[in-house]
Design a protein around this motif. Structure first.
Motif, PDB file in Angstrom:
ATOM      1  N   LEU A  79     -48.523 -75.689  43.702  1.00  0.00           N
ATOM      2  CA  LEU A  79     -49.489 -76.555  44.369  1.00  0.00           C
ATOM      3  C   LEU A  79     -48.807 -77.781  44.956  1.00  0.00           C
ATOM      4  O   LEU A  79     -49.153 -78.241  46.051  1.00  0.00           O
ATOM      5  CB  LEU A  79     -50.585 -76.968  43.388  1.00  0.00           C
ATOM      6  CG  LEU A  79     -51.754 -77.761  43.957  1.00  0.00           C
ATOM      7  CD1 LEU A  79     -52.551 -76.909  44.945  1.00  0.00           C
ATOM      8  CD2 LEU A  79     -52.669 -78.253  42.833  1.00  0.00           C
ATOM      9  N   SER A  80     -47.822 -78.306  44.250  1.00  0.00           N
ATOM     10  CA  SER A  80     -47.121 -79.495  44.737  1.00  0.00           C
ATOM     11  C   SER A  80     -46.292 -79.191  45.984  1.00  0.00           C
ATOM     12  O   SER A  80     -45.999 -80.079  46.776  1.00  0.00           O
ATOM     13  CB  SER A  80     -46.201 -80.059  43.643  1.00  0.00           C
ATOM     14  OG  SER A  80     -45.115 -79.191  43.389  1.00  0.00           O
ATOM     15  N   PRO A 129     -54.790 -74.706  35.584  1.00  0.00           N
ATOM     16  CA  PRO A 129     -54.652 -76.150  35.786  1.00  0.00           C
ATOM     17  C   PRO A 129     -55.517 -76.694  36.917  1.00  0.00           C
ATOM     18  O   PRO A 129     -55.714 -77.908  36.997  1.00  0.00           O
ATOM     19  CB  PRO A 129     -53.178 -76.304  36.127  1.00  0.00           C
ATOM     20  CG  PRO A 129     -52.849 -75.029  36.841  1.00  0.00           C
ATOM     21  CD  PRO A 129     -53.658 -73.957  36.147  1.00  0.00           C
ATOM     22  N   CYS A 130     -55.996 -75.801  37.796  1.00  0.00           N
ATOM     23  CA  CYS A 130     -56.700 -76.248  38.998  1.00  0.00           C
ATOM     24  C   CYS A 130     -58.150 -75.777  38.978  1.00  0.00           C
ATOM     25  O   CYS A 130     -58.474 -74.746  38.391  1.00  0.00           O
ATOM     26  CB  CYS A 130     -56.003 -75.710  40.252  1.00  0.00           C
ATOM     27  SG  CYS A 130     -54.259 -76.121  40.352  1.00  0.00           S
ATOM     28  N   GLN A 150     -48.369 -72.619  38.524  1.00  0.00           N
ATOM     29  CA  GLN A 150     -49.393 -72.947  39.519  1.00  0.00           C
ATOM     30  C   GLN A 150     -49.257 -74.393  39.995  1.00  0.00           C
ATOM     31  O   GLN A 150     -49.343 -74.684  41.186  1.00  0.00           O
ATOM     32  CB  GLN A 150     -50.791 -72.737  38.920  1.00  0.00           C
ATOM     33  CG  GLN A 150     -51.247 -71.305  38.849  1.00  0.00           C
ATOM     34  CD  GLN A 150     -52.746 -71.240  38.619  1.00  0.00           C
ATOM     35  OE1 GLN A 150     -53.531 -71.710  39.422  1.00  0.00           O
ATOM     36  NE2 GLN A 150     -53.139 -70.649  37.488  1.00  0.00           N
ATOM     37  N   ARG A 151     -49.056 -75.285  39.046  1.00  0.00           N
ATOM     38  CA  ARG A 151     -48.975 -76.709  39.398  1.00  0.00           C
ATOM     39  C   ARG A 151     -47.751 -76.982  40.273  1.00  0.00           C
ATOM     40  O   ARG A 151     -47.814 -77.756  41.233  1.00  0.00           O
ATOM     41  CB  ARG A 151     -48.941 -77.532  38.114  1.00  0.00           C
ATOM     42  CG  ARG A 151     -48.947 -79.032  38.334  1.00  0.00           C
ATOM     43  CD  ARG A 151     -49.246 -79.762  37.054  1.00  0.00           C
ATOM     44  NE  ARG A 151     -50.673 -79.740  36.735  1.00  0.00           N
ATOM     45  CZ  ARG A 151     -51.161 -79.374  35.547  1.00  0.00           C
ATOM     46  NH1 ARG A 151     -50.364 -78.994  34.564  1.00  0.00           N
ATOM     47  NH2 ARG A 151     -52.467 -79.393  35.339  1.00  0.00           N
ATOM     48  N   HIS A 201     -58.734 -79.053  43.116  1.00  0.00           N
ATOM     49  CA  HIS A 201     -58.080 -80.212  42.502  1.00  0.00           C
ATOM     50  C   HIS A 201     -57.246 -79.790  41.296  1.00  0.00           C
ATOM     51  O   HIS A 201     -57.570 -78.824  40.590  1.00  0.00           O
ATOM     52  CB  HIS A 201     -59.123 -81.238  42.044  1.00  0.00           C
ATOM     53  CG  HIS A 201     -59.999 -81.747  43.146  1.00  0.00           C
ATOM     54  ND1 HIS A 201     -59.556 -82.640  44.097  1.00  0.00           N
ATOM     55  CD2 HIS A 201     -61.295 -81.476  43.444  1.00  0.00           C
ATOM     56  CE1 HIS A 201     -60.538 -82.906  44.945  1.00  0.00           C
ATOM     57  NE2 HIS A 201     -61.607 -82.214  44.572  1.00  0.00           N
ATOM     58  N   ASP A 202     -56.187 -80.537  41.057  1.00  0.00           N
ATOM     59  CA  ASP A 202     -55.429 -80.415  39.823  1.00  0.00           C
ATOM     60  C   ASP A 202     -56.186 -81.181  38.745  1.00  0.00           C
ATOM     61  O   ASP A 202     -56.405 -82.390  38.857  1.00  0.00           O
ATOM     62  CB  ASP A 202     -54.028 -81.002  40.014  1.00  0.00           C
ATOM     63  CG  ASP A 202     -53.124 -80.779  38.817  1.00  0.00           C
ATOM     64  OD1 ASP A 202     -53.634 -80.638  37.688  1.00  0.00           O
ATOM     65  OD2 ASP A 202     -51.893 -80.761  39.008  1.00  0.00           O
TER      66      ASP A 202
END
Length: 369
Positions: free
Chosen positions: A352-353, A168-169, A348-349, A173-174
């Motif tokens: 990341l958040s 996703p990244c 992953q997302r 960046h996402d």
């Protein structure tokens, strides 16, 4: 039905591409040469596979020996990951099995005339060629059988991709995509879903005509999501992002073997409309964008359906071969875990958040899992 699917278990093989990252910035670090030299010189059982270079100097590639069952696959993938994790840790780095690097920074291209020619042909998109895949080889009795299996598998590539999306990244960046690696790969001369070939002779004639055009430097440069291998009697599935966990890579390989069995036997159904080139290709883009968060094109209806409905139908078609090989519990367990915890892209997302620290922990702990 099982007796028509499996008379002898198909062999299979696993290739993993892994990136070495700085633990703070998660940018690639170009130390693959020394890591490979260390691991190549370490005492051990040569039957666990081969470790070598890939396109970038921060990448390490693992190729398993020919495998017959899930236990052997888990053993060799686990041994490789443990060895690489140790070598990375000794250098203060993180070994990450992800479809695209999270942090910013560009790795240099590895040495070799073929890599240099490929990079020159890519031009301005060369900087984006920082992608890692899981490739699964499944044994076929002949190239003719391989083409039959490809025809059956084409409409089911999108749900396979959605289930295993893990990039996703990109560059800090996402991207908003579940599999950014898939989108980057669509820029190559041969990309995404292969054509529907008439037979093996048609396949061989058409791939030979591509050599010399763009990034197709040779037959080994064919980059479709699946292709017939030139050096081995296998059908190679190339659609998967590198997987966070070793168990997920093994499950993807075993599911691939079962689906090749079903497709080769003509037992992987799809509606004629669902096999249209424009729909198959659009379905793959849609799966790369949304993963399991939106609907998927249902191969048996040619219409959008809830993602898990399509995945469950795919698993039902794979079930007889998985039962025959003794792999069903392993694959069902991996899928159940994805359903609980999310795909690699979703994990992953979510990390990341929470911040870079959470993502670093996810990458490090998942690699050895």
């Amino acid at each position: 039905m099982v007796q028509h699917l499996v008379t002898a278990q198909r062999s299979f093989g696993i290739e993993e591409e892994v990136m070495l990252l700085d633990p703070e910035t998660l940018a690639p670090v170009d130390v693959a040469d020394e890591v490979i030299a260390e691991l190549d010189g370490a005492p051990g059982d040569a039957s666990v596979g081969w470790i070598g270079h890939e396109f970038l100097r921060a990448q390490v590639e693992f190729s398993s020996p020919v495998l017959a069952d899930g236990d052997a696959a888990a053993r060799v993938v686990g041994a490789f990951r443990a060895a690489l994790a140790g070598a990375a840790d000794r250098r203060g780095l993180v070994a990450a099995s992800i479809g695209a690097p999270v942090g910013a920074g560009v790795s240099r291209v590895a040495e070799g005339d073929r890599y240099e020619r490929f990079c020159d042909e890519l031009g301005a998109i060369a900087a984006d060629h920082r992608i890692m895949g899981l490739h699964v080889h499944v044994g076929v009795a002949s190239r003719e059988e391989g083409v039959v299996a490809m025809r059956g598998l084409r409409p089911w590539l999108a749900p396979l991709l959605a289930l295993t999306a893990n990039s996703p990244c990109f560059a800090g960046h996402d991207t908003g995509f579940a599999s950014w690696r898939t989108i980057v790969g669509r820029r190559f001369t041969t990309a995404s879903v292969p054509p529907d070939f008439l037979d093996a002779a048609d396949y061989d004639e058409r791939i030979r005509a591509l050599v010399g055009l763009g990034t197709t430097l040779d037959l080994g440069s064919i980059a479709w999501m699946m292709r017939l291998a030139e050096r081995y009697p296998t059908l190679e599935l190339r659609l998967f992002d590198a997987q966070l966990r070793g168990g997920e890579a093994v499950a993807a390989a075993l599911l691939s073997r079962a689906l090749v069995d079903a497709a080769a036997a003509g037992l992987l159904p799809h509606a004629p409309a669902a096999a249209r080139p424009e729909l198959v290709d659009a379905a793959v883009w849609h799966a790369a964008r949304h993963g399991l968060d939106d609907g998927l094109l249902h191969p048996e209806t040619g219409e959008l359906a809830p993602a898990w409905t399509v995945v469950e139908r795919m698993l039902a078609h794979a079930a007889p071969a998985l039962e025959a090989s003794g792999d069903r519990a392993l694959v069902d367990g991996a899928v159940a875990r994805i359903r609980r915890e999310g795909t690699g892209a979703e994990r992953q997302r979510a990390a990341l958040s929470e911040g870079d620290g959470a993502l670093r922990r996810l990458l490090r702990t998942s690699f050895a899992a």
